[in-house]
Design a protein around this motif. Structure first.
Motif, PDB file in Angstrom:
ATOM      1  N   LEU A 189       0.833  -1.193   0.000  1.00  0.00           N
ATOM      2  CA  LEU A 189       0.000   0.000   0.000  1.00  0.00           C
ATOM      3  C   LEU A 189       0.875   1.253   0.000  1.00  0.00           C
ATOM      4  CD1 LEU A 189      -2.671   1.508   0.174  1.00  0.00           C
ATOM      5  CD2 LEU A 189      -2.649   1.135   2.660  1.00  0.00           C
ATOM      6  N   ARG A 190       1.946   1.244   0.789  1.00  0.00           N
ATOM      7  CA  ARG A 190       2.856   2.375   0.813  1.00  0.00           C
ATOM      8  C   ARG A 190       3.579   2.528  -0.520  1.00  0.00           C
ATOM      9  NH1 ARG A 190       1.746   0.671   5.670  1.00  0.00           N
ATOM     10  NH2 ARG A 190       1.895   2.068   7.467  1.00  0.00           N
ATOM     11  N   ALA A 191       3.893   1.388  -1.142  1.00  0.00           N
ATOM     12  CA  ALA A 191       4.509   1.453  -2.473  1.00  0.00           C
ATOM     13  C   ALA A 191       3.564   2.123  -3.472  1.00  0.00           C
ATOM     14  CB  ALA A 191       4.853   0.042  -2.952  1.00  0.00           C
ATOM     15  N   LEU A 192       2.277   1.824  -3.362  1.00  0.00           N
ATOM     16  CA  LEU A 192       1.304   2.438  -4.264  1.00  0.00           C
ATOM     17  C   LEU A 192       1.184   3.936  -4.002  1.00  0.00           C
ATOM     18  CD1 LEU A 192      -0.727   1.806  -6.513  1.00  0.00           C
ATOM     19  CD2 LEU A 192      -2.472   1.500  -4.738  1.00  0.00           C
ATOM     20  N   GLN A 193       1.230   4.335  -2.736  1.00  0.00           N
ATOM     21  CA  GLN A 193       1.188   5.755  -2.403  1.00  0.00           C
ATOM     22  C   GLN A 193       2.395   6.487  -3.002  1.00  0.00           C
ATOM     23  OE1 GLN A 193       1.036   5.270   1.888  1.00  0.00           O
ATOM     24  NE2 GLN A 193      -1.058   6.036   1.962  1.00  0.00           N
ATOM     25  N   ALA A 194       3.561   5.873  -2.872  1.00  0.00           N
ATOM     26  CA  ALA A 194       4.771   6.508  -3.409  1.00  0.00           C
ATOM     27  C   ALA A 194       4.723   6.577  -4.931  1.00  0.00           C
ATOM     28  CB  ALA A 194       6.014   5.738  -2.946  1.00  0.00           C
ATOM     29  N   ALA A 195       4.207   5.522  -5.569  1.00  0.00           N
ATOM     30  CA  ALA A 195       4.074   5.544  -7.027  1.00  0.00           C
ATOM     31  C   ALA A 195       3.133   6.667  -7.453  1.00  0.00           C
ATOM     32  CB  ALA A 195       3.563   4.202  -7.531  1.00  0.00           C
ATOM     33  N   GLY A 196       2.105   6.921  -6.644  1.00  0.00           N
ATOM     34  CA  GLY A 196       1.208   8.032  -6.925  1.00  0.00           C
ATOM     35  C   GLY A 196       1.909   9.361  -6.796  1.00  0.00           C
ATOM     36  N   GLU A 197       2.779   9.513  -5.785  1.00  0.00           N
ATOM     37  CA  GLU A 197       3.554  10.742  -5.641  1.00  0.00           C
ATOM     38  C   GLU A 197       4.460  10.958  -6.852  1.00  0.00           C
ATOM     39  OE1 GLU A 197       3.622  13.116  -3.260  1.00  0.00           O
ATOM     40  OE2 GLU A 197       1.955  12.181  -2.183  1.00  0.00           O
ATOM     41  N   ALA A 198       4.964   9.846  -7.411  1.00  0.00           N
ATOM     42  CA  ALA A 198       5.821   9.934  -8.591  1.00  0.00           C
ATOM     43  C   ALA A 198       5.012  10.066  -9.874  1.00  0.00           C
ATOM     44  CB  ALA A 198       6.715   8.699  -8.681  1.00  0.00           C
ATOM     45  N   ASP A 199       3.707   9.841  -9.799  1.00  0.00           N
ATOM     46  CA  ASP A 199       2.824   9.825 -10.967  1.00  0.00           C
ATOM     47  C   ASP A 199       3.350   8.842 -12.009  1.00  0.00           C
ATOM     48  OD1 ASP A 199       0.587  10.506 -12.435  1.00  0.00           O
ATOM     49  OD2 ASP A 199       1.539  12.211 -13.429  1.00  0.00           O
ATOM     50  N   ASP A 200       3.746   7.643 -11.528  1.00  0.00           N
ATOM     51  CA  ASP A 200       4.304   6.607 -12.388  1.00  0.00           C
ATOM     52  C   ASP A 200       3.281   5.484 -12.518  1.00  0.00           C
ATOM     53  OD1 ASP A 200       5.754   4.397 -13.460  1.00  0.00           O
ATOM     54  OD2 ASP A 200       7.630   5.277 -12.757  1.00  0.00           O
ATOM     55  N   ALA A 201       2.549   5.479 -13.650  1.00  0.00           N
ATOM     56  CA  ALA A 201       1.453   4.525 -13.833  1.00  0.00           C
ATOM     57  C   ALA A 201       1.946   3.086 -13.896  1.00  0.00           C
ATOM     58  CB  ALA A 201       0.675   4.867 -15.097  1.00  0.00           C
ATOM     59  N   LEU A 202       3.102   2.839 -14.519  1.00  0.00           N
ATOM     60  CA  LEU A 202       3.593   1.467 -14.618  1.00  0.00           C
ATOM     61  C   LEU A 202       4.011   0.920 -13.257  1.00  0.00           C
ATOM     62  CD1 LEU A 202       5.640   1.210 -17.933  1.00  0.00           C
ATOM     63  CD2 LEU A 202       3.362   0.353 -17.413  1.00  0.00           C
ATOM     64  N   LEU A 203       4.650   1.762 -12.456  1.00  0.00           N
ATOM     65  CA  LEU A 203       4.968   1.324 -11.094  1.00  0.00           C
ATOM     66  C   LEU A 203       3.691   1.018 -10.326  1.00  0.00           C
ATOM     67  CD1 LEU A 203       7.908   3.425  -9.561  1.00  0.00           C
ATOM     68  CD2 LEU A 203       7.596   0.950  -9.454  1.00  0.00           C
ATOM     69  N   GLY A 204       2.690   1.874 -10.499  1.00  0.00           N
ATOM     70  CA  GLY A 204       1.405   1.618  -9.845  1.00  0.00           C
ATOM     71  C   GLY A 204       0.805   0.309 -10.300  1.00  0.00           C
TER      72      GLY A 204
END
Length: 410
Positions: A189-204
């Protein structure tokens, strides 16, 4: 002079990304009046469940948050520094992704420096014992949270992306290596939050697909399928490569297999093979180092085994062994375990024990809980043959000192 109140809690709140008492109250599930009381000169001692939420959101214990233990109350348990073996509830010790603060800004070079350590950890995953690597990855993620509040613009996005990778790696270790699915869920869940901060759709997308493993392995098909729909949606936003799309098929196929739907799983594998053959899309991200055509074949062999297609599974898995790089000790453990399961189901206990012992050889190089699960499944299936010398020899290996201690320590 005006009192500063409970400045410790206020500072921890802001550092965690909650700039207003109202935002913190909503995260805590309490009224803003309660937060004001906690940040007053004489903060009341919170109820035990609120203590847990406070420490969860801020990453600090109650004393560090400015609370004084009332007379007659027991001293709350302190979190010990994380070292050596993964605790059961590491998810509650992880930092929360913070927003920007007014702290001094870091130079732009900090992003590349931070990301370089993330890359090193990613490479170490394939050779370092998971219980040794995991605390280093978690500590690095904590540093990333601190840096996020001191960066802006592209520097912040780069740090956030590396932070998402670190938490994704930590979640993978917790789920596949340490068998701590609850911890993995919180970490992802924290990884998804950080991916959102990066606005990185593939990481998400990658994080969401990993979250699908949790309900998938528990047999909760609807939840797993819903998360895969989300993962595919994010993948389309990021113009995923053919290899990335094929991996999503493989993840969904494994979840379907765990839920007993091998026909659907085999259809997904065929689609993944066709997708790889067709190619297209953007370049696969360098952080996606856990998938390849050989690994797709390993997925296929396992599904063929579960579907009862033993000759096909044997052929597929032997081909995987021939094509697999020598460095893939973890995956080789799984393939040997699947081959042992094929031979057990085919009524060849001696051959099954041979492959199972080869899997144990790999575990001596590096521990992998998923591989040990395969070996244990084989031993249970060999119960009707336990009078045979080959099974007894296998037991001598399976329950040797080092293997037994490693298994019980995790």
């Amino acid at each position: 002079m005006r009192s500063a109140g409970n400045s410790r809690l206020k500072s921890a709140r802001v550092a965690a990304g909650y700039h207003t008492q109202q935002a913190f109250a909503e995260a805590m599930g309490v009224g803003v009046r309660q937060v004001r009381r906690w940040e007053s000169d004489n903060p009341p001692w919170p109820h035990p469940d609120l203590q847990q939420r406070l420490t969860h959101l801020t990453g600090q214990d109650m004393e560090a948050l400015g609370f004084t233990i009332p007379l007659g109350r027991d001293q709350p348990s302190r979190r010990r520094p994380y070292a050596g073996v993964a605790p059961r509830n590491i998810g509650s010790q992880l930092s929360t992704v913070p927003s920007q603060t007014t702290a001094p800004m870091q130079p732009a070079s900090v992003a590349d420096d931070y990301a370089s350590v993330t890359r090193v950890h990613r490479g170490l995953y394939w050779s370092v014992a998971p219980a040794t690597l995991h605390p280093a990855v978690i500590a690095h993620a904590g540093l990333g949270c601190a840096l996020l509040s001191e960066t802006a613009g592209q520097t912040r996005r780069t740090v956030a992306a590396a932070l998402a990778e670190s938490w994704l790696l930590a979640g993978r270790i917790e789920f596949f290596d340490l068998r701590e699915p609850d911890d993995a869920g919180a970490t992802l869940l924290r990884a998804l939050q950080a991916a959102g901060e990066a606005d990185d759709a593939l990481l998400g997308s990658a994080v969401l697909a990993h979250t699908a493993f949790l309900p998938g392995w528990a047999g909760e098909r609807e939840v797993s399928a819903e998360r895969m729909v989300a993962a595919r949606t994010y993948a389309r936003r990021g113009s995923a490569s053919a290899e990335f799309v094929a991996w999503l098929d493989a993840v969904e196929a494994e979840c379907e297999t765990r839920c007993g739907n091998t026909r659907t799983a085999l259809h997904l594998i065929r689609h993944a093979e066709d997708t790889l053959a067709a190619g297209g899309g953007d370049t696969t991200p360098v952080w996606m180092d856990w998938f390849s055509p050989v690994r797709l074949a390993a997925f296929k062999g396992n599904i063929q085994l579960k579907a009862g297609h033993l000759p096909q599974a044997r052929t597929t898995l032997l081909d995987v062994l021939d094509r697999m790089p020598e460095s893939e000790d973890k995956q080789r453990t799984v393939v040997y375990g699947d081959l042992a399961a094929v031979e057990t189901a085919a009524g060849q206990p001696e051959e099954a024990c041979r492959y199972a012992c080869l899997a144990l050889d790999q575990l001596e190089n590096i521990w992998y809980a998923t591989g040990m699960d395969r070996i244990r499944d084989v031993r249970r299936a060999l119960a009707p043959h336990q009078h045979l010398q080959c099974v007894r020899d296998f037991d001598e290996r399976l329950y040797g000192w080092s293997t037994t201690v490693s298994a019980l320590a995790r």
